[in-house]
Design an enzyme around this catalytic site. Structure first.
Site, PDB file in Angstrom:
ATOM      1  N   ASN A  11       0.864  -1.184   0.000  1.00 42.70           N
ATOM      2  CA  ASN A  11       0.000   0.000   0.000  1.00 42.70           C
ATOM      3  C   ASN A  11       0.902   1.236   0.000  1.00 42.70           C
ATOM      4  O   ASN A  11       1.480   1.580   1.025  1.00 42.70           O
ATOM      5  CB  ASN A  11      -0.907  -0.038   1.248  1.00 42.70           C
ATOM      6  CG  ASN A  11      -1.779   1.192   1.363  1.00 42.70           C
ATOM      7  OD1 ASN A  11      -1.802   2.041   0.468  1.00 42.70           O
ATOM      8  ND2 ASN A  11      -2.494   1.303   2.466  1.00 42.70           N
ATOM      9  N   LYS A  13       0.102   4.250  -0.253  1.00 41.73           N
ATOM     10  CA  LYS A  13      -0.539   5.427   0.356  1.00 41.73           C
ATOM     11  C   LYS A  13      -0.289   6.658  -0.523  1.00 41.73           C
ATOM     12  O   LYS A  13      -0.252   6.544  -1.734  1.00 41.73           O
ATOM     13  CB  LYS A  13      -0.054   5.591   1.808  1.00 41.73           C
ATOM     14  CG  LYS A  13      -0.269   4.302   2.622  1.00 41.73           C
ATOM     15  CD  LYS A  13      -0.103   4.475   4.100  1.00 41.73           C
ATOM     16  CE  LYS A  13      -0.359   3.134   4.794  1.00 41.73           C
ATOM     17  NZ  LYS A  13      -0.253   3.218   6.246  1.00 41.73           N
ATOM     18  N   HIS A  96      -9.719   0.967   5.153  1.00 40.97           N
ATOM     19  CA  HIS A  96      -8.403   1.174   5.777  1.00 40.97           C
ATOM     20  C   HIS A  96      -8.558   2.128   6.956  1.00 40.97           C
ATOM     21  O   HIS A  96      -9.357   3.057   6.913  1.00 40.97           O
ATOM     22  CB  HIS A  96      -7.416   1.744   4.755  1.00 40.97           C
ATOM     23  CG  HIS A  96      -6.006   1.715   5.263  1.00 40.97           C
ATOM     24  ND1 HIS A  96      -5.520   2.689   6.107  1.00 40.97           N
ATOM     25  CD2 HIS A  96      -5.000   0.825   5.078  1.00 40.97           C
ATOM     26  CE1 HIS A  96      -4.266   2.394   6.410  1.00 40.97           C
ATOM     27  NE2 HIS A  96      -3.928   1.261   5.794  1.00 40.97           N
ATOM     28  N   GLU A  98      -6.894   4.547   7.897  1.00 39.96           N
ATOM     29  CA  GLU A  98      -6.725   5.979   7.578  1.00 39.96           C
ATOM     30  C   GLU A  98      -7.996   6.549   6.966  1.00 39.96           C
ATOM     31  O   GLU A  98      -8.320   7.719   7.165  1.00 39.96           O
ATOM     32  CB  GLU A  98      -5.493   6.162   6.681  1.00 39.96           C
ATOM     33  CG  GLU A  98      -4.212   6.009   7.504  1.00 39.96           C
ATOM     34  CD  GLU A  98      -3.056   5.366   6.778  1.00 39.96           C
ATOM     35  OE1 GLU A  98      -3.017   5.390   5.530  1.00 39.96           O
ATOM     36  OE2 GLU A  98      -2.164   4.819   7.475  1.00 39.96           O
ATOM     37  N   GLU A 165      -5.144  -4.982  10.800  1.00 42.84           N
ATOM     38  CA  GLU A 165      -4.128  -3.956  11.003  1.00 42.84           C
ATOM     39  C   GLU A 165      -4.448  -3.171  12.278  1.00 42.84           C
ATOM     40  O   GLU A 165      -5.286  -2.257  12.249  1.00 42.84           O
ATOM     41  CB  GLU A 165      -4.111  -2.968   9.827  1.00 42.84           C
ATOM     42  CG  GLU A 165      -3.831  -3.607   8.483  1.00 42.84           C
ATOM     43  CD  GLU A 165      -3.303  -2.583   7.480  1.00 42.84           C
ATOM     44  OE1 GLU A 165      -2.139  -2.718   7.093  1.00 42.84           O
ATOM     45  OE2 GLU A 165      -4.030  -1.657   7.110  1.00 42.84           O
ATOM     46  N   GLY A 171       2.587   2.448  10.800  1.00 45.10           N
ATOM     47  CA  GLY A 171       3.494   3.576  10.630  1.00 45.10           C
ATOM     48  C   GLY A 171       4.239   3.983  11.885  1.00 45.10           C
ATOM     49  O   GLY A 171       4.836   5.058  11.932  1.00 45.10           O
ATOM     50  N   SER A 211       3.589  -1.946  10.419  1.00 52.03           N
ATOM     51  CA  SER A 211       5.046  -1.909  10.619  1.00 52.03           C
ATOM     52  C   SER A 211       5.729  -3.227  10.231  1.00 52.03           C
ATOM     53  O   SER A 211       6.711  -3.640  10.851  1.00 52.03           O
ATOM     54  CB  SER A 211       5.393  -1.518  12.061  1.00 52.03           C
ATOM     55  OG  SER A 211       4.942  -0.203  12.325  1.00 52.03           O
TER      56      SER A 211
END
Ligand code: 13P
Length: 251
Positions: A11, A13, A96, A98, A165, A171, A211
């Protein structure tokens, strides 16, 4: 039970210029174009989907979109629909963290996106995971996200992938331990079995994300309920992503 083919997603992003995307995808094709034992999917920013799809034509690396709108068309400035993606992408990430937590995507929207992706004949990666402050009720969060995500579905959509996730691991460099990730992925599988039956749940691929890098992938790859990874930061480095994919394929 047939062995599940692990799937590794990259991904990207909101990273890469057009030139960087071309360089990255060329390197990935050279490194991973014929990799047996794992399915590899890259999720570039939407302006580069066409370039990336062209660069990967004839290879076994697949292309996905990072998000989608739930309507097939209309006055939705800036949005991209599932029918538009069909032909250039074969996968779409839905829900996701985010999108959920930075952009405020609601459970109803995630569900509508999942329906739109399936209706367009694309394959969804449904992302689920708890926030740090929800760590004491992870099972409740996962159950709610799966229930809401699959609301109205009478069977598990064919080829759907679930990405577990944990938000706190994304991140941050604070990856979940392989044992914890395995436990959560097994929990997701048991929830899918309750809802859709054991055969469907046994066939469903569940990724760990958060991560993941070339140094820690092996720990996840050997877990029985983890069928690959959804990789963010490390997927922007061709050598690191290739090493992750190879480790998953070899496990
Ligand atoms: P990182 O690998 O950068 O933690 O991102 C994970 C992720 O969000 C993939 O979708």
């Amino acid at each position: 039970m047939a062995r599940r083919l692990p799937v590794v997603g990259g991904n990207w992003k909101m990273h890469t210029t057009r030139t960087e995307a071309r360089v990255l995808v060329a390197a990935l094709r050279a490194e991973l174009g014929g990799l047996p034992g794992a399915q590899v999917v890259v999720f570039p920013p939407s302006p580069w989907l066409g370039d990336v799809a062209d660069a990967l034509a004839g290879s076994n690396i697949e292309v996905g979109a990072q998000d989608v709108h739930w309507e097939p068309k209309g006055a939705f400035t800036g949005a991209i629909s599932a029918p538009m993606l069909a032909g250039v992408a074969s996968w779409v990430i839905v829900g996701h963290s985010e999108r959920r937590h930075v952009f405020g995507e609601t459970a109803e929207e995630t569900n509508a996106k999942l329906r739109a992706v399936v209706a367009a004949g694309l394959r969804p990666v449904l992302a689920v995971g708890e926030r740090r402050e929800e760590s004491d009720r992870t099972a409740d969060v996962l159950r709610r996200q799966l229930d809401d995500g699959f609301r109205g579905f009478h069977g598990l959509p064919p080829e759907v992938v679930i990405a577990y996730e944990p938000v706190w691991a994304i991140g941050t460099g604070l990856a979940a331990s392989p044992e914890d990730a395995q436990a959560r992925c097994a929990l997701v599988r048991s929830m899918l079995a309750e809802r859709f039956g054991a055969p469907a749940a046994d066939g469903c691929r569940i990724q760990y994300g958060g991560s993941v890098n070339a140094a820690n992938i092996e720990g996840y790859a050997k877990q029985p309920d983890i069928d690959g990874a959804l990789v963010g930061g490390a997927s922007l480095d061709a050598a690191a992503f290739a090493a992750i994919c190879r480790a998953v394929a070899a496990a």
